[in-house]
Write an enzyme that holds these catalytic residues in place. Structure first.
Site, PDB file in Angstrom:
ATOM      1  N   ASP A  65       0.860  -1.178   0.000  1.00 53.39           N
ATOM      2  CA  ASP A  65       0.000   0.000   0.000  1.00 53.39           C
ATOM      3  C   ASP A  65       0.900   1.233   0.000  1.00 53.39           C
ATOM      4  OD1 ASP A  65      -1.723  -2.139   0.583  1.00 53.39           O
ATOM      5  OD2 ASP A  65      -3.042  -0.879   1.799  1.00 53.39           O
ATOM      6  N   LYS A 114      -6.888   3.325  -3.434  1.00 55.46           N
ATOM      7  CA  LYS A 114      -7.282   3.349  -2.024  1.00 55.46           C
ATOM      8  C   LYS A 114      -7.493   4.793  -1.579  1.00 55.46           C
ATOM      9  CE  LYS A 114      -5.300   2.022   2.500  1.00 55.46           C
ATOM     10  NZ  LYS A 114      -4.176   1.318   3.158  1.00 55.46           N
ATOM     11  N   LYS A 137     -10.297   0.322  -2.496  1.00 54.99           N
ATOM     12  CA  LYS A 137     -10.205   0.100  -1.065  1.00 54.99           C
ATOM     13  C   LYS A 137     -10.475   1.395  -0.304  1.00 54.99           C
ATOM     14  CE  LYS A 137      -6.963  -1.275   2.615  1.00 54.99           C
ATOM     15  NZ  LYS A 137      -5.601  -1.809   2.914  1.00 54.99           N
TER      16      LYS A 137
END
Length: 341
Positions: free
Chosen positions: A173, A241, A277
């Site tokens: 991430d 995300k 996400k």
């Protein structure tokens, strides 16, 4: 700009297929990313976001009534989509091992309860999580690239990524440099994402999956969220995300709606599927189900899968477990029935 060579990406468990698909389709963006000016023209040429329309649609989708059987299915699905997260300075190996045990067996008293998607930790805790999770199928995700600020030299960001991948991270991430993005240095952000994706390569020829964090609370406008979404997808992100969870506001329904529209439109144009996400601030089963309704209505049922949709959360899982027990038994569990995270 649609390429006949572009195909829908295969499952995330087949690491070669998404990379091959991206490599085959990447050339279609070569003219767009040839210079800062051409990339800027493309991103600012995307359709603008109707702020009122996006907020009203997100609000209306949140009012959908869900029947009990559908709610039970949605809760189990949401559990499988959780990236169970601990990103604190006080994280210890013992805490990570306990979190990993919970990720594998969220409700030890119910063997039918599904496991979560992943455990998300800092790079120095990846090896601990990897050992604890073993062959359970629960993935290890690691934040990288000078999380949460994203303010570091590129070589530092790449070393951070490689260290996490070498330690066994299945997913990375990364955070974009919001300062560069807001200053209009879109090509710099694009090239950093491309470089981090390359740093996700493993010695066995596979690759950790890359989630690109925008920190939408700092992007200021929905138009910027749409532009960042396309920028990251063009650079090869497997997931986009919303947030680090360290800045407020974090994930919100309207922002997630804009990102879901982006992945839907990107798939229609390129044939490549990208996950979404939302992270930060999603704490209740009711909220999680609202997001699942939105996924189904905006992007489509293909995204109702942990391969393509995740919740970044530390406290959401407990409420999902409490609601799951209530549906099964007709009564709520005590607040101390499930371990606190």
């Amino acid at each position: 700009m649609t390429s006949t060579a572009a195909r829908t990406a295969a499952s995330r468990n087949d690491s070669a297929a998404p990379d091959a698909t991206y490599d085959a389709a990447a050339q279609e963006w070569a003219d767009v990313t040839a210079s800062e000016s051409s990339l800027r023209r493309f991103l600012h040429g995307l359709p603008g976001v109707d702020q009122v329309g996006a907020e009203q649609r997100a609000a209306s989708l949140g009012t959908r009534s869900i029947k009990t059987t559908a709610k039970a299915f949605a809760i189990d699905l949401a559990i499988t989509m959780v990236d169970l997260t601990t990103l604190e300075g006080q994280d210890t190996p013992g805490k990570v091992r306990a979190l990993s045990a919970k990720a594998m067996r969220p409700d030890p008293g119910d063997p039918g309860c599904p496991s979560v998607a992943a455990v998300c930790v800092y790079p120095d805790m990846v090896a601990t999580a990897k050992q604890a999770l073993g062959s359970s199928g629960v993935h290890v995700a690691s934040v990288a690239t000078a999380f949460p600020s994203g303010r570091a030299a590129l070589d530092v960001k790449l070393a951070d990524t490689r260290d996490a991948v070498h330690a066994g991270a299945d997913e990375i991430d990364m955070v974009i440099d919001r300062g560069a993005f807001l200053a209009g240095h879109h090509l710099q952000v694009f090239e950093e994402i491309v470089a981090v994706r390359a740093a996700c390569a493993r010695a066995d020829g596979g690759s950790a999956h890359l989630k690109v964090i925008f920190e939408t609370g700092e992007l200021q406008t929905y138009d910027n969220v749409r532009r960042a979404s396309w920028l990251a997808m063009m650079a090869g992100a497997h997931f986009i995300k919303t947030s680090t969870g360290k800045v407020q506001p974090a994930a919100t329904p309207p922002v997630t709606l804009v990102m879901l529209e982006a992945v839907r439109d990107f798939r229609e144009q390129t044939g490549r599927m990208v996950g979404v996400k939302p992270a930060g601030g999603i704490r209740t089963s009711k909220d999680a189900i609202k997001y699942l309704v939105m996924v189904n209505e905006v992007a489509g049922p293909a995204w109702l899968d942990p391969d393509w949709f995740r919740f970044g959360a530390s406290t959401l899982l407990n409420d999902l477990l409490m609601q799951r027990t209530r549906l099964a038994t007709g009564r709520y569990s005590g607040p101390d029935y499930f371990t606190l995270d």
